[in-house]
Design a protein around this motif. Sequence first.
Motif, PDB file in Angstrom:
ATOM      1  N   LYS A   1       0.671  -1.132   0.395  1.00 31.98           N
ATOM      2  CA  LYS A   1       0.268   0.070  -0.075  1.00 31.98           C
ATOM      3  C   LYS A   1       0.664   1.259  -0.084  1.00 31.98           C
ATOM      4  CE  LYS A   1      -3.782  -2.800   2.651  1.00 31.98           C
ATOM      5  NZ  LYS A   1      -3.931  -2.551   3.815  1.00 31.98           N
ATOM      6  N   ALA A   2       1.858   1.049   0.324  1.00 34.49           N
ATOM      7  CA  ALA A   2       2.350   2.282   0.792  1.00 34.49           C
ATOM      8  C   ALA A   2       3.229   2.699  -0.700  1.00 34.49           C
ATOM      9  CB  ALA A   2       3.944   1.882   1.608  1.00 34.49           C
ATOM     10  N   PHE A   3       3.866   1.738  -1.010  1.00 29.33           N
ATOM     11  CA  PHE A   3       4.316   1.661  -2.393  1.00 29.33           C
ATOM     12  C   PHE A   3       3.301   2.060  -3.293  1.00 29.33           C
ATOM     13  CE2 PHE A   3       6.161  -0.892  -6.847  1.00 29.33           C
ATOM     14  CZ  PHE A   3       6.691   0.187  -6.793  1.00 29.33           C
ATOM     15  N   LEU A   4       1.998   1.678  -3.722  1.00 25.85           N
ATOM     16  CA  LEU A   4       0.541   2.178  -4.153  1.00 25.85           C
ATOM     17  C   LEU A   4       0.485   3.995  -3.630  1.00 25.85           C
ATOM     18  CD1 LEU A   4      -2.321  -0.536  -4.523  1.00 25.85           C
ATOM     19  CD2 LEU A   4      -0.480   1.505  -6.098  1.00 25.85           C
ATOM     20  N   ALA A   5       0.362   4.050  -2.156  1.00 27.15           N
ATOM     21  CA  ALA A   5       0.648   5.670  -2.169  1.00 27.15           C
ATOM     22  C   ALA A   5       1.318   6.498  -2.871  1.00 27.15           C
ATOM     23  CB  ALA A   5       0.146   5.506  -0.904  1.00 27.15           C
ATOM     24  N   GLN A   6       2.887   5.557  -2.972  1.00 27.80           N
ATOM     25  CA  GLN A   6       3.666   6.409  -3.507  1.00 27.80           C
ATOM     26  C   GLN A   6       3.768   7.203  -5.248  1.00 27.80           C
ATOM     27  OE1 GLN A   6       7.727   4.033  -4.098  1.00 27.80           O
ATOM     28  NE2 GLN A   6       9.285   6.385  -3.983  1.00 27.80           N
ATOM     29  N   LEU A   7       3.279   5.959  -5.755  1.00 27.56           N
ATOM     30  CA  LEU A   7       3.159   6.359  -7.670  1.00 27.56           C
ATOM     31  C   LEU A   7       1.790   7.002  -7.638  1.00 27.56           C
ATOM     32  CD1 LEU A   7       3.042   2.467  -8.332  1.00 27.56           C
ATOM     33  CD2 LEU A   7       4.748   4.274  -9.026  1.00 27.56           C
TER      34      LEU A   7
ATOM     35  N   VAL B   1      -6.532   4.217  -6.927  1.00 25.64           N
ATOM     36  CA  VAL B   1      -5.907   4.312  -7.856  1.00 25.64           C
ATOM     37  C   VAL B   1      -5.938   4.789  -9.288  1.00 25.64           C
ATOM     38  CG1 VAL B   1      -4.070   2.250  -9.469  1.00 25.64           C
ATOM     39  CG2 VAL B   1      -4.817   1.728  -7.098  1.00 25.64           C
ATOM     40  N   PRO B   2      -5.517   5.622  -9.666  1.00 27.32           N
ATOM     41  CA  PRO B   2      -6.468   6.311 -10.570  1.00 27.32           C
ATOM     42  C   PRO B   2      -5.195   5.496 -12.274  1.00 27.32           C
ATOM     43  CG  PRO B   2      -4.305   7.529  -9.406  1.00 27.32           C
ATOM     44  CD  PRO B   2      -4.442   6.365  -8.369  1.00 27.32           C
TER      45      PRO B   2
ATOM     46  N   ILE C   1      11.361   1.735  -4.249  1.00 27.59           N
ATOM     47  CA  ILE C   1      11.939   3.144  -5.376  1.00 27.59           C
ATOM     48  C   ILE C   1      11.373   4.217  -4.646  1.00 27.59           C
ATOM     49  CG2 ILE C   1      10.374   3.737  -7.124  1.00 27.59           C
ATOM     50  CD1 ILE C   1      11.966   4.622  -8.929  1.00 27.59           C
ATOM     51  N   SER C   2      13.106   5.028  -4.366  1.00 26.22           N
ATOM     52  CA  SER C   2      12.921   6.455  -4.023  1.00 26.22           C
ATOM     53  C   SER C   2      12.096   7.582  -4.090  1.00 26.22           C
ATOM     54  CB  SER C   2      13.826   6.904  -3.243  1.00 26.22           C
ATOM     55  OG  SER C   2      14.817   7.309  -4.240  1.00 26.22           O
ATOM     56  N   ASP C   3      11.768   8.319  -4.159  1.00 31.95           N
ATOM     57  CA  ASP C   3      10.847   9.669  -4.723  1.00 31.95           C
ATOM     58  C   ASP C   3      11.684  10.185  -4.985  1.00 31.95           C
ATOM     59  OD1 ASP C   3       8.467   9.200  -3.767  1.00 31.95           O
ATOM     60  OD2 ASP C   3       8.645  11.032  -2.217  1.00 31.95           O
TER      61      ASP C   3
END
Lengths: 43, 152
Positions: free
Chosen positions: B3-9, B43-44, B128-130
């Motif tokens: 979920k953190a990865f999805l939030a980042q994306l 998720v968009p 992957i970092s921002d």
Amino acid sequence: MSGPKVGDLAPNVTVFDTEGKAVFLADYWRDQPIVLAFLRHFG
Amino acid sequence: MCKAFLAQLRRAYPDIQAAGLDVAAVTLGQPEATGKFCRTQNVPFTCLSDPERAAYTAYGLLANPNVIAQSAARPSTWLAFTREALKGNLNQPPPRGQSASQLSGAFIIDSNGTVEYAHRSQHVADLISDEDLAAALASLAITPAVGASRSR
């Protein structure tokens, strides 16, 4: 390390859309570049 | 961390679009479960289902049976889980059929099908970092869509 490196052709694997239809990954990068993200489990 | 990865994306999606790219997210879930999960997570972009892990395997994202023990030994893992918990994203066990050993990854692929960037997680909190994502987008010589502008 297996899998593609930078500069390699990306594997065009069959996956499924959310309707269950088989689709090629290349269908998603053909029209524009993509970030292809692989997620862990849903937890 | 999924979920953190999805939030980042999700957060980066406007910048990704402005750079002329889209996002496709591949999950371990069955198609219907993937659709439900991605709707729940707002998720968009496109979500795809790979329950047999054909794509994960082809991209070198192998499920490592030692990943949980190796990740648990890293303070950065606990920091990441704590950070997510404070945001309300409590880590849950994987649903049936989805392995906790599967690590994530991110690739940028151009419209000729060439890999322009590759990140394979080495442990569960290794996303992957921002900054790396922004640098990877900025390094691509892709013309932004008409009306869009790079934020960097």
